[in-house]
Design an enzyme around this catalytic site. Structure first.
Site, PDB file in Angstrom:
ATOM      1  N   ARG A  96       0.838  -1.210   0.000  1.00 48.01           N
ATOM      2  CA  ARG A  96       0.000   0.000   0.000  1.00 48.01           C
ATOM      3  C   ARG A  96       0.872   1.258   0.000  1.00 48.01           C
ATOM      4  NH1 ARG A  96      -4.955  -1.221   4.267  1.00 48.01           N
ATOM      5  NH2 ARG A  96      -5.365  -3.365   3.647  1.00 48.01           N
ATOM      6  N   GLU A 167     -10.995  -1.776  -4.962  1.00 45.27           N
ATOM      7  CA  GLU A 167     -11.523  -0.826  -3.978  1.00 45.27           C
ATOM      8  C   GLU A 167     -10.667   0.441  -3.943  1.00 45.27           C
ATOM      9  OE1 GLU A 167     -10.964  -1.676   0.212  1.00 45.27           O
ATOM     10  OE2 GLU A 167     -13.002  -1.021   0.677  1.00 45.27           O
TER      11      GLU A 167
HETATM   12  C1  LIG Z   1     -10.114  -1.555   6.972  1.00 51.78           C
HETATM   13  C2  LIG Z   1      -9.862  -2.114   8.340  1.00 51.78           C
HETATM   14  C3  LIG Z   1     -10.408  -3.519   8.453  1.00 51.78           C
HETATM   15  O1  LIG Z   1      -9.630  -4.406   7.634  1.00 51.78           O
HETATM   16  C4  LIG Z   1      -9.427  -5.609   8.342  1.00 51.78           C
HETATM   17  N1  LIG Z   1      -8.218  -6.228   7.815  1.00 51.78           N
HETATM   18  C5  LIG Z   1      -7.046  -5.616   7.538  1.00 51.78           C
HETATM   19  N2  LIG Z   1      -6.169  -6.513   7.053  1.00 51.78           N
HETATM   20  C6  LIG Z   1      -6.812  -7.714   7.008  1.00 51.78           C
HETATM   21  C7  LIG Z   1      -6.453  -9.018   6.595  1.00 51.78           C
HETATM   22  N3  LIG Z   1      -5.224  -9.261   6.126  1.00 51.78           N
HETATM   23  N4  LIG Z   1      -7.361 -10.006   6.703  1.00 51.78           N
HETATM   24  C8  LIG Z   1      -8.603  -9.741   7.181  1.00 51.78           C
HETATM   25  N5  LIG Z   1      -9.010  -8.527   7.583  1.00 51.78           N
HETATM   26  C9  LIG Z   1      -8.120  -7.528   7.485  1.00 51.78           C
HETATM   27  C10 LIG Z   1      -9.304  -5.175   9.803  1.00 51.78           C
HETATM   28  O2  LIG Z   1      -9.603  -6.267  10.653  1.00 51.78           O
HETATM   29  C11 LIG Z   1     -10.355  -4.088   9.872  1.00 51.78           C
HETATM   30  O3  LIG Z   1     -11.601  -4.699  10.121  1.00 51.78           O
END
Ligand SMILES: CC[C@H]1O[C@@H](n2cnc3c(N)ncnc32)[C@H](O)[C@@H]1O
Length: 474
Positions: A96, A167
């Site tokens: 990112r 997205e």
């Molecule tokens: C935008 C933030 C959201 O993205 C989720 N998130 C970020 N990286 C991951 C990931 N690698 N796997 C699952 N959920 C993820 C995080 O738990 C939060 O709910």
């Protein structure tokens, strides 16, 4: 000076060559060969078609791990055990930030140690070939989810790799995510992403684009989120995108959330060109979660209930482990099943709630005030109007880490738990609307026997993780 105009073909080619030189896997991208690859995909993997033909909300989690075989296992599990309709590939933080060298190191370490050394899937490092192995292995459409201010190389590689949904946007992946990138820079870079998506679209591969609706994720006033969705949707449409999913993050008051989703669809249809298919996505609560899986499931269930009433096209689910960060695959799948259980029990009920129309009307009026101030500038050029609006604070996002927004707007919940604006900054809003917010916040102040103050805002930020909706004084 950049304007809301379609990038010419020669400039598209020049930028494409420039960004593909940023990492070796960029050489794997060949547009004509990629079109043929997309044409070989079965209908059930064509993201926009699956999304736009559904007759009830489709569920999609977030999920990303460093190694390809683990990502395949994870998505197979979420599709099988979680019954996800649509799948994600969440990209890691190094990617990112365009730190492909660090992502490479993390990926190699993950391959050596079996540990998840990255917090997502480093798609640029996996390259077109790696992305295609993932697309081949999973029997459902997959979206690229991330938070990348400069997503040009990520788009070039994942589009060529077979992903058909992407997205983010120049505001929604700038304001909440970065201090380092100016708004004009991210608008220009996302014009390339959208033009590339438009180029695939013109060849029959309709790449779905999903601006990131939740923004800073906590107590964002619905009209601010919707205005930014409309702006990013218009910018994408100019570049040829024809499948756009506008997003909105749950605030937790059911009347306001249903009203906001209704307004999002209605204003999306009104402000975006007729040739664009506009869909909506509802993100289950993006703020702080209870540090207790049972209570977290309560928050997830309320999201499901709201989705059953408003019926957005898509729901981004949360897991009961949200408090801890990246969930296990089991918890992620559980969040999908909890959401599905509530939606399927509620969606056939005739639930009539008072006040939704009135709240929707208010949200629409507010959003139009914001859009008018963007579109009245510089003969309606959306780019220049947006830059001017953020520069003057006429458009603003609460709690924004980015210098591109003034962050002068302060939200607080009213006595019903709906998000109102307590400090307006220079937000472009009719005075009578400001009076409505003030009156509703005063009612809360009376109920609580305290003055309207920043204390209310601070109390509201932690309320849901503390088990409530409104941050009442202890
Ligand atoms: C935008 C933030 C959201 O993205 C989720 N998130 C970020 N990286 C991951 C990931 N690698 N796997 C699952 N959920 C993820 C995080 O738990 C939060 O709910």
């Amino acid at each position: 000076m950049i304007r809301d105009e379609r990038i010419p073909a020669d400039q598209l080619r020049r930028i494409d060559e420039e960004i593909r030189s940023e990492w070796p896997t960029g050489d794997e991208v060949d547009f004509e060969e990629a079109i043929a690859y997309h044409e070989s995909l079965p209908d059930r993997k064509r993201f926009a078609d699956v999304l736009e033909s559904a007759d009830k909300p489709l569920l999609q989690p977030r999920a990303g791990v460093p190694r390809l075989e683990d990502q395949i296992d994870l998505l197979e599990y979420l599709h099988g055990e979680g019954k996800a309709d649509l799948l994600p590939t969440t990209i890691d933080s190094y990617t990112r930030d365009n730190e492909y060298e660090k992502a490479q190191e993390g990926l190699e370490k993950a391959r050596e140690t079996d540990e998840d050394t990255l917090n997502g899937f480093p798609a640029v490092n996996h390259g077109v070939e790696g992305c295609r192995e993932l697309i081949e292995a999973i029997d459902a459409p997959i979206e690229v989810r991330h938070g990348t201010p400069d997503a040009r190389l990520l788009a070039a590689i994942t589009f060529a790799g077979g992903f058909q949904s992407f997205e983010g946007g120049p505001i929604s992946y700038n304001i909440p995510y970065t201090k380092r990138h100016g708004l004009e820079e991210t608008i220009e870079r996302w014009q390339f992403v959208d033009r590339l998506a438009g180029a695939y679209t013109e060849r029959g591969v309709r790449i779905n684009r999903e601006p990131f609706g939740p923004l800073t994720g906590t107590l964002v006033p619905p009209s601010i989120a919707i205005a930014i969705m409309l702006i990013e949707g218009k910018l994408a449409a100019t570049q040829g995108v024809r499948s756009i999913t506008l997003g909105y993050g749950q605030v937790g008051n059911v009347v306001q959330d249903v009203a906001a989703l209704n307004a999002l669809q209605k204003l999306g249809d009104e402000f975006l060109p007729d040739e664009v298919v506009v869909t909506t996505v509802f993100h289950e609560w993006m703020g702080g979660f209870p540090p207790d899986e049972a209570r977290a499931n309560g928050v997830i269930g309320l999201g499901g209930m709201t989705a059953a009433i408003a019926q957005p096209d898509k729901v981004i689910t949360k897991s009961p482990q949200e408090f801890q960060g990246v969930p296990t695959k089991e918890a992620n799948a559980a969040g999908l099943r909890t959401t599905r259980q509530v939606i399927d029990m509620a969606i056939e009920q005739d639930i009539d709630i008072d006040g939704i129309e009135e709240e929707q009307e208010l949200i629409e009026r507010e959003t139009r005030c914001l859009m008018d101030t963007v579109l009245e500038h510089d003969d309606g050029d959306v780019v220049q109007g947006t830059l001017k609006a953020f520069d003057t604070g006429a458009l603003d996002v609460p709690f924004a880490p980015s210098d591109s927004a003034k962050g002068a707007v302060l939200p607080a919940r009213d006595d019903d738990g709906r998000v109102r604006i307590f400090e307006w900054g220079d937000l472009a809003m009719d005075d009578d609307i400001k009076e409505i917010h003030k009156a509703r916040l005063s009612r809360r102040a009376d109920t609580e026997g305290r003055d309207q103050s920043f204390r209310m805002v601070a109390d509201d930020v932690d309320a849901i993780s503390d088990g409530k909706l409104i941050g009442r004084p202890q």
